[in-house]
Write an enzyme that holds these catalytic residues in place. Sequence first.
Site, PDB file in Angstrom:
ATOM      1  N   ASP A   6       0.880  -1.177   0.000  1.00 19.94           N
ATOM      2  CA  ASP A   6       0.000   0.000   0.000  1.00 19.94           C
ATOM      3  C   ASP A   6       0.909   1.216   0.000  1.00 19.94           C
ATOM      4  OD1 ASP A   6      -3.248   0.246   1.167  1.00 19.94           O
ATOM      5  OD2 ASP A   6      -2.040   2.064   0.913  1.00 19.94           O
ATOM      6  N   CYS A  33       4.482   0.440  -1.332  1.00 23.33           N
ATOM      7  CA  CYS A  33       4.722   0.373  -2.775  1.00 23.33           C
ATOM      8  C   CYS A  33       3.560   1.026  -3.505  1.00 23.33           C
ATOM      9  CB  CYS A  33       4.869  -1.096  -3.186  1.00 23.33           C
ATOM     10  SG  CYS A  33       5.382  -1.321  -4.888  1.00 23.33           S
ATOM     11  N   ASP A  34       3.891   1.755  -4.570  1.00 20.14           N
ATOM     12  CA  ASP A  34       2.885   2.429  -5.384  1.00 20.14           C
ATOM     13  C   ASP A  34       2.633   1.572  -6.631  1.00 20.14           C
ATOM     14  OD1 ASP A  34       1.538   4.057  -7.181  1.00 20.14           O
ATOM     15  OD2 ASP A  34       2.612   5.876  -6.583  1.00 20.14           O
ATOM     16  N   VAL A  35       1.401   1.108  -6.785  1.00 18.23           N
ATOM     17  CA  VAL A  35       1.101   0.193  -7.896  1.00 18.23           C
ATOM     18  C   VAL A  35       1.242   0.856  -9.265  1.00 18.23           C
ATOM     19  CG1 VAL A  35      -0.457  -1.279  -6.521  1.00 18.23           C
ATOM     20  CG2 VAL A  35      -1.423   0.601  -7.872  1.00 18.23           C
ATOM     21  N   SER A 110     -15.645  -2.783  -9.964  1.00 18.06           N
ATOM     22  CA  SER A 110     -16.756  -2.137  -9.264  1.00 18.06           C
ATOM     23  C   SER A 110     -18.023  -2.340 -10.076  1.00 18.06           C
ATOM     24  CB  SER A 110     -16.480  -0.631  -9.145  1.00 18.06           C
ATOM     25  OG  SER A 110     -17.669   0.079  -8.840  1.00 18.06           O
ATOM     26  N   TYR A 123     -13.731   7.086 -13.230  1.00 19.57           N
ATOM     27  CA  TYR A 123     -13.624   5.916 -12.333  1.00 19.57           C
ATOM     28  C   TYR A 123     -14.283   4.707 -12.995  1.00 19.57           C
ATOM     29  CZ  TYR A 123     -14.418   3.036  -8.164  1.00 19.57           C
ATOM     30  OH  TYR A 123     -14.449   2.004  -7.255  1.00 19.57           O
ATOM     31  N   ALA A 125     -14.840   4.146 -16.164  1.00 24.25           N
ATOM     32  CA  ALA A 125     -14.074   3.671 -17.333  1.00 24.25           C
ATOM     33  C   ALA A 125     -12.907   2.789 -16.887  1.00 24.25           C
ATOM     34  CB  ALA A 125     -13.565   4.858 -18.142  1.00 24.25           C
ATOM     35  N   LYS A 127     -12.761   0.976 -14.241  1.00 22.95           N
ATOM     36  CA  LYS A 127     -13.280  -0.286 -13.708  1.00 22.95           C
ATOM     37  C   LYS A 127     -13.818  -1.178 -14.826  1.00 22.95           C
ATOM     38  CE  LYS A 127     -12.261   0.385  -9.398  1.00 22.95           C
ATOM     39  NZ  LYS A 127     -11.312  -0.502  -8.736  1.00 22.95           N
ATOM     40  N   ASP A 159     -18.696  -0.653   2.874  1.00 24.18           N
ATOM     41  CA  ASP A 159     -18.422   0.208   4.048  1.00 24.18           C
ATOM     42  C   ASP A 159     -16.914   0.410   4.283  1.00 24.18           C
ATOM     43  OD1 ASP A 159     -17.863  -2.369   4.821  1.00 24.18           O
ATOM     44  OD2 ASP A 159     -18.669  -2.158   6.848  1.00 24.18           O
TER      45      ASP A 159
HETATM   46  N1  LIG Z   1     -15.825   1.141  -1.145  1.00 20.74           N
HETATM   47  C1  LIG Z   1     -16.624   0.953  -2.201  1.00 20.74           C
HETATM   48  O1  LIG Z   1     -17.808   1.350  -2.191  1.00 20.74           O
HETATM   49  C2  LIG Z   1     -16.139   0.236  -3.389  1.00 20.74           C
HETATM   50  C3  LIG Z   1     -14.781   0.000  -3.601  1.00 20.74           C
HETATM   51  N2  LIG Z   1     -14.384  -0.652  -4.726  1.00 20.74           N
HETATM   52  C4  LIG Z   1     -12.971  -0.915  -4.992  1.00 20.74           C
HETATM   53  O2  LIG Z   1     -12.429  -1.669  -3.928  1.00 20.74           O
HETATM   54  C5  LIG Z   1     -11.007  -1.464  -3.874  1.00 20.74           C
HETATM   55  C6  LIG Z   1     -10.604  -1.193  -2.448  1.00 20.74           C
HETATM   56  O3  LIG Z   1     -11.139   0.067  -2.073  1.00 20.74           O
HETATM   57  P1  LIG Z   1     -11.662   0.404  -0.611  1.00 20.74           P
HETATM   58  O4  LIG Z   1     -11.125  -0.557   0.376  1.00 20.74           O
HETATM   59  O5  LIG Z   1     -13.110   0.600  -0.696  1.00 20.74           O
HETATM   60  O6  LIG Z   1     -11.047   1.827  -0.445  1.00 20.74           O
HETATM   61  P2  LIG Z   1      -9.927   2.377   0.552  1.00 20.74           P
HETATM   62  O7  LIG Z   1      -9.712   3.798   0.131  1.00 20.74           O
HETATM   63  O8  LIG Z   1     -10.331   2.104   1.938  1.00 20.74           O
HETATM   64  O9  LIG Z   1      -8.666   1.484   0.194  1.00 20.74           O
HETATM   65  C7  LIG Z   1      -7.903   1.649  -0.958  1.00 20.74           C
HETATM   66  C8  LIG Z   1      -6.457   1.413  -0.593  1.00 20.74           C
HETATM   67  O10 LIG Z   1      -5.670   1.567  -1.768  1.00 20.74           O
HETATM   68  C9  LIG Z   1      -4.474   2.235  -1.397  1.00 20.74           C
HETATM   69  N3  LIG Z   1      -3.861   2.872  -2.564  1.00 20.74           N
HETATM   70  C10 LIG Z   1      -4.303   3.975  -3.224  1.00 20.74           C
HETATM   71  N4  LIG Z   1      -3.468   4.276  -4.228  1.00 20.74           N
HETATM   72  C11 LIG Z   1      -2.483   3.342  -4.217  1.00 20.74           C
HETATM   73  C12 LIG Z   1      -1.328   3.109  -5.012  1.00 20.74           C
HETATM   74  N5  LIG Z   1      -1.019   3.935  -6.020  1.00 20.74           N
HETATM   75  N6  LIG Z   1      -0.545   2.062  -4.723  1.00 20.74           N
HETATM   76  C13 LIG Z   1      -0.835   1.237  -3.691  1.00 20.74           C
HETATM   77  N7  LIG Z   1      -1.905   1.414  -2.895  1.00 20.74           N
HETATM   78  C14 LIG Z   1      -2.730   2.441  -3.158  1.00 20.74           C
HETATM   79  C15 LIG Z   1      -4.931   3.242  -0.367  1.00 20.74           C
HETATM   80  O11 LIG Z   1      -3.846   3.731   0.412  1.00 20.74           O
HETATM   81  C16 LIG Z   1      -5.942   2.425   0.426  1.00 20.74           C
HETATM   82  O12 LIG Z   1      -5.332   1.756   1.509  1.00 20.74           O
HETATM   83  C17 LIG Z   1     -10.723  -0.302  -4.844  1.00 20.74           C
HETATM   84  O13 LIG Z   1     -10.239  -0.811  -6.055  1.00 20.74           O
HETATM   85  C18 LIG Z   1     -12.096   0.314  -5.067  1.00 20.74           C
HETATM   86  O14 LIG Z   1     -12.188   0.975  -6.296  1.00 20.74           O
HETATM   87  C19 LIG Z   1     -15.283  -1.127  -5.642  1.00 20.74           C
HETATM   88  C20 LIG Z   1     -16.611  -0.909  -5.471  1.00 20.74           C
HETATM   89  C21 LIG Z   1     -17.141  -0.217  -4.349  1.00 20.74           C
HETATM   90  C1  LIG Z   2     -24.152   7.030 -10.128  1.00 25.61           C
HETATM   91  C2  LIG Z   2     -23.290   6.537  -8.989  1.00 25.61           C
HETATM   92  C3  LIG Z   2     -22.392   7.563  -8.456  1.00 25.61           C
HETATM   93  C4  LIG Z   2     -21.781   7.117  -7.190  1.00 25.61           C
HETATM   94  C5  LIG Z   2     -20.861   8.093  -6.533  1.00 25.61           C
HETATM   95  C6  LIG Z   2     -19.540   8.110  -7.106  1.00 25.61           C
HETATM   96  O1  LIG Z   2     -19.188   9.097  -7.673  1.00 25.61           O
HETATM   97  C7  LIG Z   2     -18.670   6.972  -7.038  1.00 25.61           C
HETATM   98  C8  LIG Z   2     -18.775   6.000  -6.112  1.00 25.61           C
HETATM   99  C9  LIG Z   2     -17.885   4.845  -6.144  1.00 25.61           C
HETATM  100  C10 LIG Z   2     -17.067   4.686  -4.896  1.00 25.61           C
HETATM  101  O2  LIG Z   2     -16.147   5.699  -4.718  1.00 25.61           O
HETATM  102  C11 LIG Z   2     -16.408   3.351  -5.138  1.00 25.61           C
HETATM  103  C12 LIG Z   2     -17.288   2.703  -6.122  1.00 25.61           C
HETATM  104  O3  LIG Z   2     -17.036   1.733  -6.736  1.00 25.61           O
HETATM  105  C13 LIG Z   2     -18.533   3.519  -6.198  1.00 25.61           C
HETATM  106  C14 LIG Z   2     -19.423   3.274  -7.350  1.00 25.61           C
HETATM  107  C15 LIG Z   2     -20.311   2.137  -7.069  1.00 25.61           C
HETATM  108  C16 LIG Z   2     -21.388   2.141  -8.078  1.00 25.61           C
HETATM  109  C17 LIG Z   2     -22.462   1.245  -7.633  1.00 25.61           C
HETATM  110  C18 LIG Z   2     -23.418   1.036  -8.744  1.00 25.61           C
HETATM  111  C19 LIG Z   2     -24.514   0.160  -8.236  1.00 25.61           C
HETATM  112  C20 LIG Z   2     -25.284  -0.510  -9.342  1.00 25.61           C
HETATM  113  O4  LIG Z   2     -25.371   0.027 -10.435  1.00 25.61           O
HETATM  114  O5  LIG Z   2     -25.771  -1.589  -9.061  1.00 25.61           O
END
Ligand SMILES: NC(=O)C1=CN([C@@H]2O[C@H](COP(=O)(O)OP(=O)(O)OC[C@H]3O[C@@H](n4cnc5c(N)ncnc54)[C@H](O)[C@@H]3O)[C@@H](O)[C@H]2O)C=CC1
Ligand SMILES: CCCCCC(=O)/C=C/[C@H]1[C@H](O)CC(=O)[C@@H]1CCCCCCC(=O)O
Length: 229
Positions: A6, A33-35, A110, A123, A125, A127, A159
């Site tokens: 991370d 590490c930065d991905v 996502s 975002y 695009a 995903k 969450d």
């Molecule tokens: N929380 C949500 O509602 C949803 C999250 N996701 C995806 O789930 C994955 C995990 O996200 P969450 O745990 O929700 O968010 P989070 O923000 O809690 O965790 C993301 C982690 O990625 C790390 N990170 C960011 N840039 C980085 C980089 N360049 N190199 C290495 N690490 C880096 C951050 O420091 C953080 O620890 C992400 O890919 C996110 O897009 C997908 C759908 C919904």
């Molecule tokens: C129109 C939805 C906008 C949501 C708000 C936003 O800008 C982005 C939220 C994302 C969050 O940061 C991590 C995600 O993956 C969220 C998007 C999740 C989209 C859920 C769509 C649910 C569905 O269509 O079933």
Amino acid sequence: KVCFCDTNGELGTKTLSELQSKYGEGNAMFQTCDVSLQQPMENLFKKVKETFGCLDIVCNNAGIGGEVYPLWEKTIDVNLKGTTRGTLLALEHMRTDKGGKGGVIINISSAAGLNVNPLSPVYSATKAGIIALTRSLAMNSEVKSAGVRLNVVCPAFVDTDLIKEINDDNCLDVQKASKFIEMIGVVSKEVVVDCFMELVRDVNQNGAVVKCSKMDGTQYTSIEVKPVT
Ligand SMILES: NC(=O)C1=CN([C@@H]2O[C@H](COP(=O)(O)OP(=O)(O)OC[C@H]3O[C@@H](n4cnc5c(N)ncnc54)[C@H](O)[C@@H]3O)[C@@H](O)[C@H]2O)C=CC1
Ligand SMILES: CCCCCC(=O)/C=C/[C@H]1[C@H](O)CC(=O)[C@@H]1CCCCCCC(=O)O
């Protein structure tokens, strides 16, 4: 045994201590590490192989949101380029034709990559790109015969910190997003982990794309694949 990376060194070190006290010091490893950077990622994969002997499961999970310049560019660098980098490095280390033992790669996309997402188009695009990359590699005959499986998990709102940090930089209308989140609901991290573990265990699900959502539950999506001759 697990290794995770991370950019957040403080949080990573704290999580490492928790894992080491639960599973033993030699069974968990953390590297800042930065991905989005090739050389540090190459070094990290090499270090894991040297330390643990082989890689069986790789999860590309790092992700951020950003819809305005320069954050939108960073979003592509981290989400799409970072996941592509991690996927290709994992393949190199796992494929049986290059000395690996086979394995499974699980990428975190996502629901925003499966569906239209008007409030976070960049975002979304990135995903959608992760889904296309993962499914295409899963259907590649050389990858299959080299013993590597690939899957994608597409959560709706979960969450974590990511949804607590929705703001004008990563969302085109924060008020509409709050209403949307209320409508869809927020799924727990445990539901996403269960879905991940099922894909790790089920060798018959190569290429599967799984959506986890509070509103719709956990669904295996069905996307047509035309065989390439
Ligand atoms: N929380 C949500 O509602 C949803 C999250 N996701 C995806 O789930 C994955 C995990 O996200 P969450 O745990 O929700 O968010 P989070 O923000 O809690 O965790 C993301 C982690 O990625 C790390 N990170 C960011 N840039 C980085 C980089 N360049 N190199 C290495 N690490 C880096 C951050 O420091 C953080 O620890 C992400 O890919 C996110 O897009 C997908 C759908 C919904
Ligand atoms: C129109 C939805 C906008 C949501 C708000 C936003 O800008 C982005 C939220 C994302 C969050 O940061 C991590 C995600 O993956 C969220 C998007 C999740 C989209 C859920 C769509 C649910 C569905 O269509 O079933």
